[in-house]
Design an enzyme around this catalytic site. Sequence first.
Site, PDB file in Angstrom:
ATOM      1  N   ASP A 110       0.816  -1.212   0.000  1.00  0.00           N
ATOM      2  CA  ASP A 110       0.000   0.000   0.000  1.00  0.00           C
ATOM      3  C   ASP A 110       0.851   1.265   0.000  1.00  0.00           C
ATOM      4  O   ASP A 110       2.076   1.223   0.186  1.00  0.00           O
ATOM      5  CB  ASP A 110      -0.964  -0.009   1.198  1.00  0.00           C
ATOM      6  CG  ASP A 110      -0.304  -0.501   2.497  1.00  0.00           C
ATOM      7  OD1 ASP A 110       0.932  -0.534   2.570  1.00  0.00           O
ATOM      8  OD2 ASP A 110      -1.038  -0.850   3.430  1.00  0.00           O
TER       9      ASP A 110
ATOM     10  N   ASN B 172      -7.434  -2.983  14.624  1.00  0.00           N
ATOM     11  CA  ASN B 172      -8.837  -3.262  14.287  1.00  0.00           C
ATOM     12  C   ASN B 172      -8.973  -4.451  13.330  1.00  0.00           C
ATOM     13  O   ASN B 172     -10.033  -4.680  12.768  1.00  0.00           O
ATOM     14  CB  ASN B 172      -9.494  -2.013  13.684  1.00  0.00           C
ATOM     15  CG  ASN B 172      -8.841  -1.569  12.372  1.00  0.00           C
ATOM     16  OD1 ASN B 172      -7.935  -2.236  11.867  1.00  0.00           O
ATOM     17  ND2 ASN B 172      -9.294  -0.455  11.833  1.00  0.00           N
TER      18      ASN B 172
ATOM     19  N   HIS C 106      -7.286  -4.861  10.456  1.00  0.00           N
ATOM     20  CA  HIS C 106      -7.051  -4.621   9.022  1.00  0.00           C
ATOM     21  C   HIS C 106      -5.773  -5.304   8.543  1.00  0.00           C
ATOM     22  O   HIS C 106      -4.845  -5.535   9.317  1.00  0.00           O
ATOM     23  CB  HIS C 106      -7.080  -3.116   8.684  1.00  0.00           C
ATOM     24  CG  HIS C 106      -5.890  -2.319   9.136  1.00  0.00           C
ATOM     25  ND1 HIS C 106      -6.010  -1.048   9.650  1.00  0.00           N
ATOM     26  CD2 HIS C 106      -4.558  -2.582   9.121  1.00  0.00           C
ATOM     27  CE1 HIS C 106      -4.800  -0.593   9.933  1.00  0.00           C
ATOM     28  NE2 HIS C 106      -3.908  -1.495   9.624  1.00  0.00           N
TER      29      HIS C 106
ATOM     30  N   GLU D 154      -9.727  -2.054   5.621  1.00  0.00           N
ATOM     31  CA  GLU D 154     -10.307  -1.803   6.937  1.00  0.00           C
ATOM     32  C   GLU D 154     -11.504  -2.720   7.169  1.00  0.00           C
ATOM     33  O   GLU D 154     -12.019  -3.316   6.215  1.00  0.00           O
ATOM     34  CB  GLU D 154     -10.763  -0.339   7.010  1.00  0.00           C
ATOM     35  CG  GLU D 154      -9.651   0.675   6.792  1.00  0.00           C
ATOM     36  CD  GLU D 154      -8.729   0.827   8.008  1.00  0.00           C
ATOM     37  OE1 GLU D 154      -8.776  -0.034   8.912  1.00  0.00           O
ATOM     38  OE2 GLU D 154      -7.970   1.800   8.048  1.00  0.00           O
TER      39      GLU D 154
HETATM   40  C1  F6R Z   1       1.406  -1.375   6.114  1.00  0.00           C
HETATM   41  C2  F6R Z   1       0.177  -2.108   6.308  1.00  0.00           C
HETATM   42  C3  F6R Z   1      -0.612  -2.017   7.571  1.00  0.00           C
HETATM   43  C4  F6R Z   1       0.198  -2.366   8.805  1.00  0.00           C
HETATM   44  C5  F6R Z   1      -0.661  -2.315  10.070  1.00  0.00           C
HETATM   45  C6  F6R Z   1       0.160  -2.540  11.318  1.00  0.00           C
HETATM   46  O1  F6R Z   1       1.944  -1.610   4.830  1.00  0.00           O
HETATM   47  O2  F6R Z   1      -0.204  -2.781   5.424  1.00  0.00           O
HETATM   48  O3  F6R Z   1      -1.722  -2.862   7.490  1.00  0.00           O
HETATM   49  O4  F6R Z   1       0.735  -3.639   8.649  1.00  0.00           O
HETATM   50  O5  F6R Z   1      -1.297  -1.077  10.161  1.00  0.00           O
HETATM   51  O6  F6R Z   1       1.040  -1.476  11.478  1.00  0.00           O
HETATM   52  P1  F6R Z   1       2.210  -1.523  12.571  1.00  0.00           P
HETATM   53  O7  F6R Z   1       3.143  -2.600  12.132  1.00  0.00           O
HETATM   54  O8  F6R Z   1       2.869  -0.172  12.503  1.00  0.00           O
HETATM   55  O9  F6R Z   1       1.559  -1.819  13.873  1.00  0.00           O
END
Ligand code: F6R
Length: 255
Positions: A67, A136, A138, A143
């Site tokens: 992303d 959450n 995701h 989401e």
């Molecule tokens: C980032 C991504 C997000 C993160 C998630 C956890 O490329 O795809 O889904 O993996 O938000 O983020 P952290 O690792 O910072 O807790």
Amino acid sequence: MLVIVKETYDAMSKEAARLVADRLRKKPNMVLGLATGSTPLGLYKELIRMHRDEGLDFSKVSTFNLDEYVGLPPTHDQSYHYFMRENFFKDINLDVRHIHVPQGMAKDIDAFCAWYEKRIAEHGGLDLQVLGIGGNGHIAFNEPGSSLGSRTRIKTLTGTTRMDNARFFKTKEEVPRYAITMGVGTIMDAKELLLLANKTGKADAVKAAVEGPITAMCPASIIQMHAKAFVFVDRDAATKLTGNYNDSWESKIFQ
Ligand code: F6R
């Protein structure tokens, strides 16, 4: 699904890196899906060390990131282009022509998303996709409520995710409202998944993803449907799990 619980974040990251390195040695031109965020930093650090000390060779690898924020140029220090360069790409021998990160500045975002999907397919699909998980539930920027069959597209970030990510920006208003993200269906097409989670803040999300019902309200729960999904967690993120899990991914039969 194979759940591997390690005592510490460091041990979890090193074990995950051993798995990636194993796949890379078996297929030097592997197609590797990558994630940003704090969770995979230890994995990237260990892969960099393996490249430096053990000659782990990335020269034939192609990468696709999950992303990118819409509206942030690759030079912005919170863009995922920048993150990947600083935390991984600059310290390994990837060919820059083999790197793919969604273009958050694309003029025609829908056309870009269709091209990204096509490009993954032209590479023969993703061999291994690295994933983090949001508090959450995701995965990437899919989401809660995202279609479990979705493909790469533009998504609106939820208030929770914007708040979670605000720590990386000067003010929370600066956190972008939209992102380009691989879809849940795109991720599920990868031949193998490697989901990482650490800290107690992820314990509920990990519980829902691994032991909860499969639901769009926890997009990560779809990994229960994947034939080869590895879930690497540290002791803190595993506190809500009730099953009996493993401490190694080697010689284990998929459950
Ligand atoms: C980032 C991504 C997000 C993160 C998630 C956890 O490329 O795809 O889904 O993996 O938000 O983020 P952290 O690792 O910072 O807790």
